[in-house]
Design an enzyme around this catalytic site. Structure first.
Site, PDB file in Angstrom:
ATOM      1  N   ASP A 296      30.819 -24.351  35.409  1.00  0.00           N
ATOM      2  CA  ASP A 296      31.495 -23.591  36.438  1.00  0.00           C
ATOM      3  C   ASP A 296      32.400 -24.353  37.267  1.00  0.00           C
ATOM      4  O   ASP A 296      32.115 -25.662  37.384  1.00  0.00           O
ATOM      5  CB  ASP A 296      30.574 -22.506  37.488  1.00  0.00           C
ATOM      6  N   ASN A 304      43.303 -21.107  42.590  1.00  0.00           N
ATOM      7  CA  ASN A 304      44.177 -20.074  41.929  1.00  0.00           C
ATOM      8  C   ASN A 304      45.131 -19.608  43.228  1.00  0.00           C
ATOM      9  O   ASN A 304      46.490 -19.528  43.179  1.00  0.00           O
ATOM     10  CB  ASN A 304      43.761 -18.951  41.611  1.00  0.00           C
ATOM     11  N   ASP A 313      45.707 -21.564  35.106  1.00  0.00           N
ATOM     12  CA  ASP A 313      45.479 -21.561  33.656  1.00  0.00           C
ATOM     13  C   ASP A 313      45.727 -22.964  33.034  1.00  0.00           C
ATOM     14  O   ASP A 313      44.720 -23.098  31.944  1.00  0.00           O
ATOM     15  CB  ASP A 313      46.542 -20.447  33.098  1.00  0.00           C
ATOM     16  N   GLU A 340      36.237 -18.679  35.208  1.00  0.00           N
ATOM     17  CA  GLU A 340      36.215 -19.915  35.186  1.00  0.00           C
ATOM     18  C   GLU A 340      35.019 -20.736  34.583  1.00  0.00           C
ATOM     19  O   GLU A 340      34.762 -21.912  35.014  1.00  0.00           O
ATOM     20  CB  GLU A 340      36.417 -20.401  36.573  1.00  0.00           C
TER      21      GLU A 340
END
Length: 430
Positions: A296, A304, A313, A340
């Protein structure tokens, strides 16, 4: 390879396959050539010549069958050509001794040498040229024998040229343009022979000439139609093979796309599930362990929010690339588990060995040095990893249990401060 466009490997005369050299497989004609193929099919290919690469491909694909026909025909012509000694004995007996020498001592060894050379030559057009030379040598013998004879039947003997032409066109199935060139030269040989043979009635020689001309005409037409039909048949097969290959490639690409994550270019969840099922089945049979890493990206939501989704991304793509570089065994699989989260399947690894692999991954991500000002763990992007390993033949084990244990270990890694590797043990699940 895709399936090659080849005619059935059957010899008209049953020639031994030992005569045929191996032909390399080239695969189907390119799909880019299908428009050109369609135009040739529509036109009927009247010139009997394909453009550029298609002609070379046609010659390659038909070379094995052509060689079988050539070799089988050459073996047959040795028998038939020497059988003309009977005609020599009855029609031009004054040169029978010369006929024996030429037919048995020159022409027959020459045919055997040609069979050897045909099997050594790899260029189809050169083989056709050699075959034409062989046909012309046979015609030359049929012209030479009456030219040196003083017998009254020497002139009519020239009708043997018709049989020579018929054999080469109908049995050997010469390519049309080579056959046409040979027939023109044969007519020149016939005209030359008329200067040397003894005087003969015109009423006999005119029908002889007509027999030769009509034989050439009929057989040239046969050569043309046979080669045209062969070429059109090859075009249909080439088009079908190209379309089939293109469809197969498209299906493979679609299947690959359906198993890949478009953003990170690693396997997607569907592929992971199928792969784990296959690995688990093999491990159940051989008793080997299966390890799982659940990975993770730490504080990715805040990443983000701070840097924007396009940068987020790109961060996921870099993490995925790092995972693939660090987990490089042929049997390993890296997949995007969702959001993620990533997952890695490591067949055959114990818990301790999988831990070492996980540490390499964690360190590699940290060394990416991707700034992450919104992280409370570090100033760069980091990952937390949960590791589990199970033996598939254990009665209490299952794929779902393995995933659950890795998830529990990941939860522990997050609870302990992130940017770390945690193993599933009995106390973790407690």
């Amino acid at each position: 390879m895709s399936e090659a466009v080849n005619y059935p490997a059957v010899s008209e005369w049953g020639a031994p396959t030992d005569f045929v050299p191996p032909q390399p497989e080239l695969g189907p004609v390119s799909i880019d050539s299908t428009a050109q193929i369609e135009r040739l099919i529509q036109s009927g290919c009247p010139s009997l010549v394909f453009p550029g690469a298609l002609e070379q491909r046609f010659l390659h694909d038909t070379a094995a069958d052509r060689l079988r026909v050539m070799v089988g025909s050459m073996l047959l012509v040795i028998v038939l050509f020497n059988g003309y000694l009977l005609s020599d004995w009855y029609m031009i007996p004054d040169v029978f001794h010369e006929a024996l020498v030429i037919r048995l001592g020159v022409f027959t060894p020459g045919c055997l040498i040609m069979i050897y050379l045909l099997n050594k030559i790899r260029r189809p057009r050169l083989r056709e040229f050699m075959l034409m030379l062989g046909g012309l040598s046979g015609a030359a013998v049929a012209v030479y024998m009456p030219s040196i004879s003083r017998d009254a039947m020497a002139g009519p003997y020239l009708v043997c040229l018709a049989n020579t032409v018929m054999f080469l066109h109908a049995v050997v199935q010469m390519r049309f343009w080579f056959a046409l060139v040979m027939d023109v030269i044969v007519l020149m040989l016939f005209a030359t022979a008329l200067l040397f043979v003894p005087p003969f009635p015109l009423a006999i020689m005119v029908p002889v000439l007509l027999v030769i001309l009509s034989t050439m005409t009929f057989n040239l037409y046969g050569c043309y139609t046979v080669e045209r039909d062969e070429r059109l048949s090859w075009l249909h097969r080439a088009r079908e093979a190209a379309l089939t290959s293109a469809l197969k490639d498209a299906n493979e690409r679609l299947d690959k796309l359906s198993r890949s994550d478009l953003l990170t270019q690693v396997a997607n969840r569907r592929h992971f599930d199928e792969f784990l099922t296959q690995v688990w089945g093999r491990a159940a049979r051989d008793g080997s362990p299966v390890a799982l890493l659940l990975i993770d990206v730490d504080h990715f939501k805040s990443f983000n929010d701070r840097y924007g989704h396009p940068v987020g991304d790109e961060c996921l793509r870099q993490v995925a690339s790092t995972l693939k570089r660090r987990l490089r065994r042929p049997g390993d699989l890296v997949a995007r588990f969702g959001g993620e989260e990533f997952v890695a399947v490591l067949p055959g690894l114990t818990l301790e060995t999988a831990q070492q692999a996980a540490e390499r991954v964690r360190e590699a991500v940290e060394r990416m040095a991707q700034p992450h000002a919104g992280s409370t763990t570090a100033q760069v992007v980091t990952v937390s990893i949960g590791v589990a390993s199970m033996t598939a033949h254990d009665p209490l084990s299952s794929q779902m249990t393995l995933v659950t244990r890795a998830d529990d270990a990941l939860y522990q890694a997050k609870a302990e401060g992130r940017n770390r590797v945690c193993l599933w043990r009995d106390e973790v699940s407690a």
